[in-house]
Scaffold this active site. Sequence first.
Site, PDB file in Angstrom:
ATOM      1  N   LYS A 166      53.112  47.184  38.632  1.00  9.96           N
ATOM      2  CA  LYS A 166      51.907  47.228  39.460  1.00  9.96           C
ATOM      3  C   LYS A 166      52.247  48.014  40.716  1.00  9.96           C
ATOM      4  O   LYS A 166      53.422  48.120  41.100  1.00  9.96           O
ATOM      5  CB  LYS A 166      51.495  45.790  39.837  1.00  9.96           C
ATOM      6  N   GLY A 225      30.633  41.974  39.667  1.00  6.32           N
ATOM      7  CA  GLY A 225      31.070  43.348  39.890  1.00  6.32           C
ATOM      8  C   GLY A 225      31.192  44.049  38.552  1.00  6.32           C
ATOM      9  O   GLY A 225      30.409  43.799  37.625  1.00  6.32           O
TER      10      GLY A 225
HETATM   11  P1  NAD Z   1      34.853  44.389  41.344  1.00 10.52           P
HETATM   12  O1  NAD Z   1      35.388  44.686  42.672  1.00 10.52           O
HETATM   13  O2  NAD Z   1      34.050  45.408  40.620  1.00 10.52           O
HETATM   14  O3  NAD Z   1      33.950  43.068  41.393  1.00 10.52           O
HETATM   15  C1  NAD Z   1      34.255  41.967  42.178  1.00 10.52           C
HETATM   16  C2  NAD Z   1      32.928  41.373  42.642  1.00 10.52           C
HETATM   17  O4  NAD Z   1      33.207  40.199  43.390  1.00 10.52           O
HETATM   18  C3  NAD Z   1      32.128  42.301  43.551  1.00 10.52           C
HETATM   19  O5  NAD Z   1      30.787  42.328  43.133  1.00 10.52           O
HETATM   20  C4  NAD Z   1      32.273  41.667  44.933  1.00 10.52           C
HETATM   21  O6  NAD Z   1      31.138  41.886  45.756  1.00 10.52           O
HETATM   22  C5  NAD Z   1      32.425  40.220  44.564  1.00 10.52           C
HETATM   23  N1  NAD Z   1      33.100  39.437  45.598  1.00 10.52           N
HETATM   24  C6  NAD Z   1      34.153  39.794  46.370  1.00 10.52           C
HETATM   25  N2  NAD Z   1      34.474  38.807  47.210  1.00 10.52           N
HETATM   26  C7  NAD Z   1      33.625  37.797  46.955  1.00 10.52           C
HETATM   27  C8  NAD Z   1      33.465  36.505  47.480  1.00 10.52           C
HETATM   28  N3  NAD Z   1      34.241  36.041  48.453  1.00 10.52           N
HETATM   29  N4  NAD Z   1      32.478  35.728  46.975  1.00 10.52           N
HETATM   30  C9  NAD Z   1      31.670  36.186  45.995  1.00 10.52           C
HETATM   31  N5  NAD Z   1      31.784  37.396  45.450  1.00 10.52           N
HETATM   32  C10 NAD Z   1      32.744  38.195  45.923  1.00 10.52           C
HETATM   33  O7  NAD Z   1      36.120  43.930  40.471  1.00 10.52           O
HETATM   34  P2  NAD Z   1      36.227  43.799  38.899  1.00 10.52           P
HETATM   35  O8  NAD Z   1      36.890  45.004  38.346  1.00 10.52           O
HETATM   36  O9  NAD Z   1      34.926  43.331  38.339  1.00 10.52           O
HETATM   37  O10 NAD Z   1      37.292  42.625  38.780  1.00 10.52           O
HETATM   38  C11 NAD Z   1      36.922  41.272  39.035  1.00 10.52           C
HETATM   39  C12 NAD Z   1      38.156  40.390  38.925  1.00 10.52           C
HETATM   40  O11 NAD Z   1      38.733  40.513  37.630  1.00 10.52           O
HETATM   41  C13 NAD Z   1      39.277  40.748  39.909  1.00 10.52           C
HETATM   42  O12 NAD Z   1      39.947  39.554  40.258  1.00 10.52           O
HETATM   43  C14 NAD Z   1      40.202  41.616  39.085  1.00 10.52           C
HETATM   44  O13 NAD Z   1      41.520  41.573  39.561  1.00 10.52           O
HETATM   45  C15 NAD Z   1      40.087  40.939  37.738  1.00 10.52           C
HETATM   46  N6  NAD Z   1      40.382  41.807  36.610  1.00 10.52           N
HETATM   47  C16 NAD Z   1      39.687  42.958  36.428  1.00 10.52           C
HETATM   48  C17 NAD Z   1      39.981  43.751  35.331  1.00 10.52           C
HETATM   49  C18 NAD Z   1      39.224  45.018  35.077  1.00 10.52           C
HETATM   50  O14 NAD Z   1      39.362  45.588  33.967  1.00 10.52           O
HETATM   51  N7  NAD Z   1      38.420  45.490  36.002  1.00 10.52           N
HETATM   52  C19 NAD Z   1      40.992  43.390  34.429  1.00 10.52           C
HETATM   53  C20 NAD Z   1      41.672  42.184  34.641  1.00 10.52           C
HETATM   54  C21 NAD Z   1      41.360  41.405  35.740  1.00 10.52           C
END
Ligand code: NAD
Length: 349
Positions: A79, A180
């Site tokens: 990472k 998100g």
């Molecule tokens: P993203 O940034 O697109 O979405 C996150 C969402 O959470 C956003 O809409 C944001 O406004 C909201 N948010 C942030 N802080 C908040 C809070 N305090 N309260 C409520 N909502 C809040 O990220 P993503 O790509 O959708 O990923 C979401 C989670 O999944 C993260 O923890 C990421 O590490 C994990 N993840 C993502 C992937 C991927 O393929 N994108 C893979 C594995 C894990």
Amino acid sequence: MQSRELSVEGWEKIVHFTDDDAGLNALISIHDGTLGPGCGGCRIFPYPDFEAGLEDVKRLSRGMTFKNAVGNIPFGGGKSVIFADPKKDKTPEMIKAFARAVDSLDGAYYTAEDSGVTEDDIALMQTVTKYAAGIGKDGIGGNPSPFTARGVWRGMQAAARHHYGAASLEGLRVAILGVGAVGMELARLLHEEGAKLIVADVFQPSLEKAEKEFGAEIMSPEDIIAADVDIFSPCALGGSINENTIDRLQAKIVAGAANNQLRTPNMDQALADRGVLYAPDYVINGMGVISVGLEILGQWTEDEIIRRTDGIGTQLTEIFTRAEKNNVPTGAVADELALEIIERGRKAA
Ligand code: NAD
């Protein structure tokens, strides 16, 4: 570009890269390379200090060791983090300098998207290094988020089958914290299957979209943990299950995309004690990196993606069953499974 290797016990390699002209201050961490080169995304975040970034990259790269192992891809845990605000500080020069840093490790680390890094950034990195992945070409591979969402959806179905004996998610109530990239796609899949949705986010336009397109009910991020639902799905930041929230949780299943959903490891047992089935985060959210891994290996096909996505449900069912049989929490079973796979890899090497 300057680089300095840090000696950190328990991690194979952590390198600090700086390039003042390009505004780059970054760490690349490889936790364990037993199964192959480190693979995991790059996060751009305005950490308050160096120690905070170091702690994050250590924790995230260790998590990738476990995630890649249970995902059955030949990659170790890696990472990276860039110390910057992606909205204010990110420049093409910074991204290209980061790509040079990745390239200097000669394939020991492959990078991809994480928070703050877009497909356009990966495309720019690919002009500098072949060790960046996660953008689609000719319908192959691409942004990991939709694949992650499909894996979470399959995992949720497996959890509902196991815990409620439910043949599908139709009619079940699901609370999604964070709509998100992953959470919104998950909401779409759940809505199409007939689940009833409650959503929370700090970004108003996403809430409006979920309400309009999927008939979702809106709640505040503070209250959604206590929503009267069948499944709680953390899809925002880590740590939503903690000592302050666990007693308010109504759902009997926790199944979401966020990394590090449990603030402390003992939350795993605490959920089990309350009769809550927890789908270990790095198992249920692994499909994004599996897609990236297959893309790197040149093994990405539609059929393979479907097989792997369904496999997440199968693997979770095995974990739930083993946890029940041995009376241990599901997270501990996932760790055991990952360590078994790594050990087999070590012996085969
Ligand atoms: P993203 O940034 O697109 O979405 C996150 C969402 O959470 C956003 O809409 C944001 O406004 C909201 N948010 C942030 N802080 C908040 C809070 N305090 N309260 C409520 N909502 C809040 O990220 P993503 O790509 O959708 O990923 C979401 C989670 O999944 C993260 O923890 C990421 O590490 C994990 N993840 C993502 C992937 C991927 O393929 N994108 C893979 C594995 C894990």
